[in-house]
Design an enzyme around this catalytic site. Structure first.
Site, PDB file in Angstrom:
ATOM      1  CE  LYS A 194     -17.904 -57.566 -45.141  1.00 42.23           C
ATOM      2  NZ  LYS A 194     -17.866 -56.125 -45.984  1.00 42.23           N
ATOM      3  CG  ASN A 195     -17.111 -52.645 -44.539  1.00 38.74           C
ATOM      4  OD1 ASN A 195     -16.768 -53.589 -44.792  1.00 38.74           O
ATOM      5  ND2 ASN A 195     -18.220 -51.947 -45.104  1.00 38.74           N
ATOM      6  NE  ARG A 226     -17.618 -61.705 -48.707  1.00 40.96           N
ATOM      7  CZ  ARG A 226     -18.118 -60.285 -49.385  1.00 40.96           C
ATOM      8  NH1 ARG A 226     -18.954 -60.537 -50.257  1.00 40.96           N
ATOM      9  NH2 ARG A 226     -17.551 -59.338 -48.871  1.00 40.96           N
ATOM     10  CG  ASP A 271     -22.780 -51.639 -47.443  1.00 48.18           C
ATOM     11  OD1 ASP A 271     -22.786 -51.661 -48.795  1.00 48.18           O
ATOM     12  OD2 ASP A 271     -22.031 -51.862 -47.061  1.00 48.18           O
ATOM     13  CB  CYS A 285     -20.557 -57.709 -53.431  1.00 45.32           C
ATOM     14  SG  CYS A 285     -20.770 -58.380 -51.703  1.00 45.32           S
ATOM     15  NE  ARG A 314     -17.058 -52.782 -54.709  1.00 45.78           N
ATOM     16  CZ  ARG A 314     -17.406 -53.519 -53.655  1.00 45.78           C
ATOM     17  NH1 ARG A 314     -17.480 -54.753 -53.914  1.00 45.78           N
ATOM     18  NH2 ARG A 314     -17.240 -52.867 -52.508  1.00 45.78           N
TER      19      ARG A 314
HETATM   20  C1  UD1 Z   1     -16.785 -49.869 -49.113  1.00 52.58           C
HETATM   21  C2  UD1 Z   1     -17.228 -50.994 -48.360  1.00 52.58           C
HETATM   22  C3  UD1 Z   1     -18.363 -51.433 -49.084  1.00 52.58           C
HETATM   23  C4  UD1 Z   1     -19.453 -50.220 -49.182  1.00 52.58           C
HETATM   24  C5  UD1 Z   1     -18.807 -49.175 -49.905  1.00 52.58           C
HETATM   25  C6  UD1 Z   1     -19.629 -47.768 -49.800  1.00 52.58           C
HETATM   26  C7  UD1 Z   1     -15.432 -52.230 -47.471  1.00 52.58           C
HETATM   27  C8  UD1 Z   1     -14.538 -53.534 -47.514  1.00 52.58           C
HETATM   28  N1  UD1 Z   1     -16.491 -52.380 -48.103  1.00 52.58           N
HETATM   29  O1  UD1 Z   1     -16.223 -50.522 -50.299  1.00 52.58           O
HETATM   30  O2  UD1 Z   1     -19.192 -52.413 -48.297  1.00 52.58           O
HETATM   31  O3  UD1 Z   1     -20.494 -50.570 -49.845  1.00 52.58           O
HETATM   32  O4  UD1 Z   1     -17.561 -49.058 -49.101  1.00 52.58           O
HETATM   33  O5  UD1 Z   1     -20.051 -47.538 -48.487  1.00 52.58           O
HETATM   34  O6  UD1 Z   1     -15.058 -51.338 -46.796  1.00 52.58           O
HETATM   35  N2  UD1 Z   1     -14.536 -45.456 -56.835  1.00 52.58           N
HETATM   36  C9  UD1 Z   1     -13.859 -44.977 -58.031  1.00 52.58           C
HETATM   37  N3  UD1 Z   1     -12.553 -45.232 -57.745  1.00 52.58           N
HETATM   38  C10 UD1 Z   1     -11.919 -45.541 -56.584  1.00 52.58           C
HETATM   39  C11 UD1 Z   1     -12.692 -46.101 -55.663  1.00 52.58           C
HETATM   40  C12 UD1 Z   1     -14.095 -45.958 -55.714  1.00 52.58           C
HETATM   41  O7  UD1 Z   1     -14.539 -44.586 -58.772  1.00 52.58           O
HETATM   42  O8  UD1 Z   1     -10.704 -45.693 -56.672  1.00 52.58           O
HETATM   43  C13 UD1 Z   1     -16.189 -45.180 -56.610  1.00 52.58           C
HETATM   44  C14 UD1 Z   1     -16.943 -46.593 -56.889  1.00 52.58           C
HETATM   45  O9  UD1 Z   1     -17.012 -47.563 -57.834  1.00 52.58           O
HETATM   46  C15 UD1 Z   1     -18.194 -46.451 -56.026  1.00 52.58           C
HETATM   47  C16 UD1 Z   1     -17.795 -45.186 -55.148  1.00 52.58           C
HETATM   48  O10 UD1 Z   1     -16.494 -44.820 -55.603  1.00 52.58           O
HETATM   49  O11 UD1 Z   1     -18.957 -45.777 -57.082  1.00 52.58           O
HETATM   50  C17 UD1 Z   1     -17.787 -45.666 -53.836  1.00 52.58           C
HETATM   51  O12 UD1 Z   1     -16.610 -46.704 -53.555  1.00 52.58           O
HETATM   52  P1  UD1 Z   1     -15.845 -47.020 -52.276  1.00 52.58           P
HETATM   53  O13 UD1 Z   1     -16.389 -46.267 -51.030  1.00 52.58           O
HETATM   54  O14 UD1 Z   1     -14.605 -46.883 -52.427  1.00 52.58           O
HETATM   55  O15 UD1 Z   1     -16.115 -48.401 -51.844  1.00 52.58           O
HETATM   56  P2  UD1 Z   1     -15.236 -49.527 -51.484  1.00 52.58           P
HETATM   57  O16 UD1 Z   1     -14.353 -49.133 -50.640  1.00 52.58           O
HETATM   58  O17 UD1 Z   1     -15.252 -50.421 -52.531  1.00 52.58           O
END
Ligand code: UD1
Length: 419
Positions: free
Chosen positions: A22-23, A398, A306, A118, A123
């Site tokens: 998915k991701n 989803r 996850d 989610c 986030r």
């Molecule tokens: C993606 C995945 C999600 C998974 C997560 C961590 C997708 C669509 N979703 O989510 O399933 O749980 O990776 O493996 O691929 N953060 C910041 N600033 C940013 C971006 C992230 O502070 O600009 C923080 C987030 O709050 C979190 C951490 O970094 O604490 C990791 O987030 P991130 O790896 O970016 O997760 P997602 O891309 O939202």
């Protein structure tokens, strides 16, 4: 609203094939915009997040043909860089944020609603924004929209303050079309990052080092269409591994990549589960009693956040005290209340859940609070005594292809009902 009704206590036995990740595919579909041509993507899972993203791409001008698990995405026509009309749809999903990088890369401008996804904590997308700014974009966030434009995109050195999957992929998407070289330091290393990098390279991009914490991207002008097949889903693989262990079953999980599962396999083995690996499959044999373990979620190659929720379910029946420390998302224990309704003994203290094993969970009415929590509730229902009714299962749709039919084929008793 549909519900899953599960009769617990039946071990899962047999074989299951893992669908595409998915991701990964949620990054590949927007990345196809950069080709300005036709991309054929195989092994695409039938899940609602993919359907929603396809709808959005069609609305902004892509022509998409879908046959079974293959998608052909033709972006040779003009794709609208302004997605403000789709604020509602896009605001409901996380991966719509990849349109930022893809549209900025192709058109040097993008207007994209802030993402949803989610509800598992704060986030932010500040690291994505920081990356785009470093490449030369001017950015404003107004009325729930991210508005970006750049005269030129110029390669830059970008250090991520937090290891972010989304920011790493998004910066790769924009940087692959920039002038000069971009270096992302402290990049995320998840398997789907490597998958998106491989796809970009097949489209004519030059991305090196994906899968390590330093990624070098040499910008290029002429991208083109390609054919690609999505890697197997690491999280789906882990979910079936845990479900096999939870039910004391014996399941051969095919079309998987055991290397991606090392952190999960190590913890399951520590609990007493038998795991046999081959090149592209894993056999998981559940044993009793399960031993208590400590798990800390970490960016890849650590234990994936996850799979934190399904793993917690397994711990509820392990002998002794297990702990889970959630280091990625600060609000990922909401589902614990549902497990408590089934008799789980869990104490939460900040980011740490302490779980004391009980003999059995007992079936009752529970809710899926998000996608992975939903999968965890299904695992809980499969191993519980009696009947479990799970509401809000749209979260599960989803991200899991043919979930209940796969479980039924393995001997689990689960049906979908419309109350
Ligand atoms: C993606 C995945 C999600 C998974 C997560 C961590 C997708 C669509 N979703 O989510 O399933 O749980 O990776 O493996 O691929 N953060 C910041 N600033 C940013 C971006 C992230 O502070 O600009 C923080 C987030 O709050 C979190 C951490 O970094 O604490 C990791 O987030 P991130 O790896 O970016 O997760 P997602 O891309 O939202």
């Amino acid at each position: 609203m549909e519900v899953f009704v599960i009769e617990g206590g039946h071990p899962l036995n047999g074989e299951v094939c893992i669908s595409g990740a998915k991701n990964a595919v949620l990054g590949l579909i927007p990345a196809a915009i950069l080709s300005g041509g036709s991309c054929k993507i195989e092994n695409v899972p039938h899940i609602n997040d993919v359907n929603k993203l396809i709808d959005i791409l069609e609305k902004i001008g892509a022509e998409i043909y879908k046959e079974e698990n293959t998608l052909i995405i033709d972006t040779s026509r003009h794709i609208a860089h302004d997605c403000s009309d789709f604020q509602e749809e896009m605001g409901k999903m996380r991966a719509s944020y990849y349109l930022l990088g893809a549209l900025l890369g192709r058109y040097r401008q993008a207007v994209v609603p802030l993402p949803g996804g989610c509800n598992i904590g704060d986030r932010p997308i500040d690291q994505h924004i920081k990356g785009f700014e470093a490449l030369g974009a001017n950015i404003k966030i107004e009325h729930g929209l991210v508005k970006m434009e750049a005269d030129r995109l110029i390669g830059a050195n970008i250090y991520l303050d937090v290891v972010s999957v989304g920011a790493t992929i998004n910066i790769m998407l924009a940087a692959v079309c920039a002038e000069g070289t971009t270096i992302i330091e402290n990049a995320a290393k998840e398997p789907h990052i490597v998958d998106v990098a491989n796809f970009l390279n097949l489209m004519g991009g030059s991305v090196r080092g994906a899968g390590t914490d330093t990624i070098r991207i040499k910008g290029t002008q002429g991208m083109y269409g390609c054919e690609y097949s999505v890697i197997p889903d690491q999280i789906t693989t882990g979910t079936y591994m845990i479900a096999a262990a939870a039910t004391g079953g014996n399941v051969l999980i095919k079309k998987a990549i055991p290397k991606h599962m090392e952190a999960v396999s190590a913890k399951l083995r520590e609990m007493g589960v038998i795991i046999e690996e081959s090149v592209d499959s894993l056999r998981v044999i559940g044993k009793r009693p399960l031993k208590a373990v400590r798990v800390k979620t970490l960016p890849y190659p650590g234990f994936p956040t996850d799979l934190q929720q399904p793993m917690a379910v397994l711990m509820t029946v392990a002998s002794g005290n297990s702990t889970i420390t959630e280091t990625i998302f600060e609000n990922r224990f909401k589902y614990i209340d549902e497990l408590r309704k089934m008799g789980a003994d869990v104490v939460i203290n900040g980011r740490v859940a302490s779980i004391t094993g009980v003999e059995k969970l007992s079936g009752t009415k529970i809710a899926a609070t998000d996608l992975r929590a939903g999968a965890a509730m299904v695992v809980a229902g499969l191993m519980a005594d009696g009947e479990t009714r799970i509401s809000n299962i749209e979260h599960i749709d989803r991200g899991y292809e043919n979930f209940e039919s796969n479980i039924r084929e393995l001997g689990g008793i689960i049906r979908r009902e419309t109350p």
